[in-house]
Write an enzyme that holds these catalytic residues in place. Sequence first.
Site, PDB file in Angstrom:
ATOM      1  CB  SER A 162      -0.968  -0.026   1.180  1.00 11.51           C
ATOM      2  OG  SER A 162      -1.826  -1.141   1.088  1.00 11.51           O
TER       3      SER A 162
ATOM      4  CG  ASP B  95      -2.748  -0.917  -2.857  1.00 14.17           C
ATOM      5  OD1 ASP B  95      -2.565   0.239  -2.427  1.00 14.17           O
ATOM      6  OD2 ASP B  95      -3.430  -1.759  -2.238  1.00 14.17           O
TER       7      ASP B  95
END
Length: 462
Positions: A106, A252
């Site tokens: 992330s 992401d």
Amino acid sequence: MTLIKSISGIRGTIGGFQGDNLTPIDAVKYAAAYGSWVKQQRNKEQHSVVVGRDARISGEMVQQLVMNTLVGMGIHVIDLGLSTTPTVEMAVVMEHADGGIILTASHNPKQWNALKLLNNKGEFLNAAAGQEILNLAEGNTIEFADVDSLGRITINDAYIDMHIDEILELPLVNVEAIKKAKLKVVVDGVNSTGGIAVPLLLEALDVDPIKLFCEPTGHFPHNPEPLKEHLTDLMARVVEEHADFGIVVDPDVDRLAFVDENGEMFGEEYTLVAVADYILKHTPGNTVSNMSSSRALRDVTEKHGGTYTASAVGEVNVVEKMKETKAVIGGEGNGGIIYPELHYGRDSLVGIALFLSHLAETNLSVSALRKEYTSYFMSKKKIELTPQLNVDAILKTMAETYASEEINTIDGVKIDFAENWVHLRKSNTEPIIRIYTEAKSQEEADQLANRFIKEIEAVAKQ
């Protein structure tokens, strides 16, 4: 260097020693545990798992390790290659797969990577399933396939396009109005897969994308968390190009933030607020966000006659509460949009399409739209943890100290004061205590956060 084993996945830094970092051996170990768990969920002859990754430098290496581990267990793999978290989530359902793995850390810096694990609904695992996988990883019961029963890898690189097609078919995505608006937008893809997916979506909507850091090299040009202090290049470029606004996503593509036409932050907390306002105007209902999110969502929800509910932090907790309350929109204040009409996962692409629809229908500038919402100011700080700190004891002491205030302990400690609040919790993904505050001014929010940092540090020294 760190390896964090939690119910939400396996996250760590690349290199170092097995068990202390995310090494190839650790990637194989936890992929095997997940594969074993997948096979236990359904008694069937053939299992399949979708695998995709962001553009991190380590991504291809980790993906090959993970995919071939699953192959060695007799599991077929659908390889999406460079993809986004929401795209993998949707692909699990569209492939009727038994699960999915997204290889991404992330918003963490480039030295990090992680295995984010999905069930057969394309949703993150709950606590019980996550614990089962951790137990399997530490046991000695994982069985691999014989040579005649190995899985196979099938490459499918069409899913980002299919994801966009599904978004364009949503009734509340006003494709005609967006196309008529003839907008120009700067896109910061942080040199990851948002640089692929976001321009494709914008082009499908006749929005002119000006690409900034959209080469998926994995060399992040700035800290990849989409916060104001990291986005000076985007803010300047929007003004320089006379663009209508700017878009930034994390590596992401499940966190979304906007910059207005003046190069000012729209506010990551207000991504969800604006999208919820649009959804609730067309489909009145309930909303959910986590405890660390702004009160502004509650205000918008009540304006439209709905009920707002706060969940524990974590996407799986938000989704569970959304299902329970039949929420029509929800998410997290970090720019995570969950629109169940499409799927139960944070999705920047659908967030962009809905925000564009809202903008086109109101015919407002992004700065004018922001003024439609009550202004709250948040401070998000953190304290690095050391092994010696007893976090649970610290949080218990803080709750006892403020027992006369409104206290919520379902996830750390949230203290609601009359005019502001503070939320203290241990992160699931990093070795830190997060200190979130919200108040009527930035100065007040920062002062409140700094005060609690000092108080925590004082308690830790006792």
